[in-house]
Design an enzyme around this catalytic site. Structure first.
Site, short mmCIF file in Angstrom:
data_model
loop_
_atom_site.label_atom_id
_atom_site.label_comp_id
_atom_site.label_asym_id
_atom_site.label_seq_id
_atom_site.Cartn_x
_atom_site.Cartn_y
_atom_site.Cartn_z
N LYS A 199 -3.29 12.07 -3.28
CA LYS A 199 -2.22 12.29 -2.29
C LYS A 199 -0.89 12.60 -2.98
O LYS A 199 0.13 12.76 -2.34
CB LYS A 199 -2.07 11.05 -1.39
CG LYS A 199 -3.29 10.75 -0.52
CD LYS A 199 -3.02 9.58 0.39
CE LYS A 199 -4.27 8.91 0.93
NZ LYS A 199 -5.01 9.70 1.90
N ASP B 29 0.87 -1.18 0.00
CA ASP B 29 0.00 0.00 0.00
C ASP B 29 0.91 1.23 0.00
O ASP B 29 1.53 1.56 1.02
CB ASP B 29 -0.88 -0.05 1.25
CG ASP B 29 -1.70 1.23 1.45
OD1 ASP B 29 -1.48 2.20 0.72
OD2 ASP B 29 -2.55 1.23 2.37
N1 C6P Z 1 -5.42 7.91 4.28
C1 C6P Z 1 -5.33 9.80 5.80
O1 C6P Z 1 -5.71 10.91 6.22
P1 C6P Z 1 -7.99 6.42 -0.53
O2 C6P Z 1 -9.06 6.90 0.43
O3 C6P Z 1 -8.40 5.20 -1.29
O4 C6P Z 1 -7.45 7.51 -1.39
O5 C6P Z 1 -6.73 6.01 0.39
C2 C6P Z 1 -6.91 5.10 1.44
C3 C6P Z 1 -5.62 4.91 2.18
C4 C6P Z 1 -4.96 3.69 2.09
N2 C6P Z 1 -3.78 3.47 2.67
C5 C6P Z 1 -3.17 4.44 3.39
C6 C6P Z 1 -1.83 4.17 4.00
C7 C6P Z 1 -3.79 5.69 3.53
O6 C6P Z 1 -3.17 6.65 4.22
C8 C6P Z 1 -5.05 5.92 2.93
C9 C6P Z 1 -5.78 7.23 3.13
C10 C6P Z 1 -5.98 9.23 4.57
O7 C6P Z 1 -4.43 9.18 6.35
C11 C6P Z 1 -7.47 9.24 4.70
S1 C6P Z 1 -8.06 8.15 5.97
#
Ligand code: C6P
Length: 422
Positions: A237, A211
């Site tokens: 991100k 991830d």
């Molecule tokens: N973390 C944070 O504020 P998505 O929502 O699919 O773009 O990403 C999910 C996700 C998966 N793995 C990790 C390590 C992450 O940090 C995140 C998203 C955000 O930390 C929102 S909870």
């Protein structure tokens, strides 16, 4: 006492990137204050180049892809395919066909769980995760376990937020089918040694998913050097748009996977008797994709490349060292997560102030942070805390943002009557 800080406080001045002017939103005020945006782990702001690339697509090039005989459709298809190649080069995938566009990290992991996992796993098979995982790298595997009878094995973490590597070794065995690990912890910033962990998992015969949601914008990622089978990340991100993300899948693994969703674009032939499927990546991109989002992500990667990922990493490391000293030095502040290898994520608690209250007071001072469990509830349980306040850095942050954070924490302590005077 907090952990000692290793880098000099002045390091940031030499590594300043001066890119803030490229991000229009950073010029705005919040509650009448200069915005100190320190919630980049949740999502990054977008440079003008990305905003313009998406707008330009709709203004000049919009058409559906892979379907039209007309010029505009072929033009849009070429732009979409070029974005895929930009992603391929950025993470050093061997082939553009190894890049599957998804909605984000979450969808990429669910795709692997449902397509690869439902076919591969049998009752009693084991999936190794770590205590550092975001819910997006836990819940899809729990759903898969319910469907297949597979079981989860979880690598513990130390008080500092580092993986217990001996325990990882001990958990690997003949039943391990999958290792799913985060590259960087979103809650603590810990950088995991993913290449080393992948090598060990491979010896055990496991498939490896990394991830990369919190990694790709902050350090060079080379999927071939890591050696993993899957690598997932989100565009938003990485200074790109929301609603677009990437699943990298090694060609041989993707080729053997059945489709996840059915619909247009993922087929070769359809009849009521029998349907055959397209080759990857089309097999995994059913329906009209987020064309503008993919083009915006390509523009974001071009922007990151122009600044230089190594320069970004150096700048963020220096600023993290400064922030760690400045925030960690405030009496009453406890840093959460002090791993030896971290990206620019600073989690902390302030004595006598709930993280949510702290977040609200900081917001009134124009300082945007995240407060709570950060979608990492098992990690918070392990650390014995309900959540943290989290400041997360990006390339445009500077010392003024950290000064604003420190001043706002002092203000909160004054309001709560917990500030100790020198
Ligand atoms: N973390 C944070 O504020 P998505 O929502 O699919 O773009 O990403 C999910 C996700 C998966 N793995 C990790 C390590 C992450 O940090 C995140 C998203 C955000 O930390 C929102 S909870």
């Amino acid at each position: 006492m907090n952990a000692p800080v290793t880098s000099p406080l002045t390091a940031t001045s030499t590594d300043r990137l001066d890119v803030a002017a490229d991000f229009p939103i950073l010029a705005r005020t919040v509650h009448g204050r200069r915005l100190a945006y320190l919630d980049n782990g949740a999502t990054t702001q977008k440079p003008e180049a990305v905003i313009e690339a998406e707008a330009r697509f709709y203004r000049e090039s919009n058409a559906n892809i892979h379907r039209g005989v007309h010029w505009l459709s072929q033009h849009a298809t070429a732009l979409y395919d070029a974005a895929r190649e930009t992603v391929q080069r950025f993470i050093n995938a061997a082939d553009a066909a190894e890049i599957v566009f998804t909605r984000g990290t979450t969808e990429a992991i669910n795709l692997v769980a449902q397509s690869w996992g439902r076919d591969e796993l049998r009752p009693g098979d084991e999936i190794v995760l770590t205590t550092l995982e975001h819910h997006s790298n836990i819940v899809p595997w729990q759903l898969l376990c319910e469907q297949t009878g597979a079981v989860l094995k979880v690598v513990p973490v130390s008080e500092r937020g580092e993986l217990e590597l001996d325990a990882f070794d001990a958990l690997l065995g003949p039943r391990t089918q999958l290792v799913a690990i985060t590259h960087v912890s979103n809650a603590l910033g810990t950088v995991n040694p993913v290449a080393e962990l992948t090598a060990k998992a491979k010896v055990a015969g496991a498939v490896v998913l990394v991830d990369g949601a919190q990694a790709v914008a902050h350090q060079k990622v080379d999927v071939q050097a890591i050696g993993c089978d899957f690598y997932a990340f989100s565009g938003h991100k990485l200074y790109g748009p929301t609603g677009i993300g990437v699943l990298y899948g090694r060609a041989g693994v993707l080729a053997a996977m059945p489709p996840w969703q059915g619909g247009g674009d993922m087929i070769r032939t359809v009849s009521f008797e029998r349907t055959t499927y397209a080759e990857p990546p089309a097999r995994f991109e059913a329906g009209t994709p987020n064309i503008a989002g993919a083009i915006g992500l390509g523009a974001a990667i071009d922007y990151v490349n122009a600044v230089g990922i190594e320069r970004i990493a150096a700048h963020e490391q220096a600023l993290l060292a400064h922030a760690t000293a400045a925030v960690g030095g405030i009496p009453g502040v406890r840093l959460i997560g002090t791993a030896a290898h971290k990206t620019g994520i600073l989690s902390f608690l302030v004595d006598g102030i709930h993280p949510h209250d702290l977040g609200t007071i900081l917001d009134s001072e124009g300082v945007a942070i995240r407060a709570g469990h950060h979608c990492a509830m098992p990690l918070m349980t392990r650390l014995g805390i309900p959540g943290t306040a989290r400041a997360s850095l990006a390339m445009y942050n500077d010392e003024a943002d950290i000064d604003a954070l420190v001043a706002a924490i002092h203000k909160a302590q004054e309001l709560f009557g917990t500030r100790s005077r020198p």
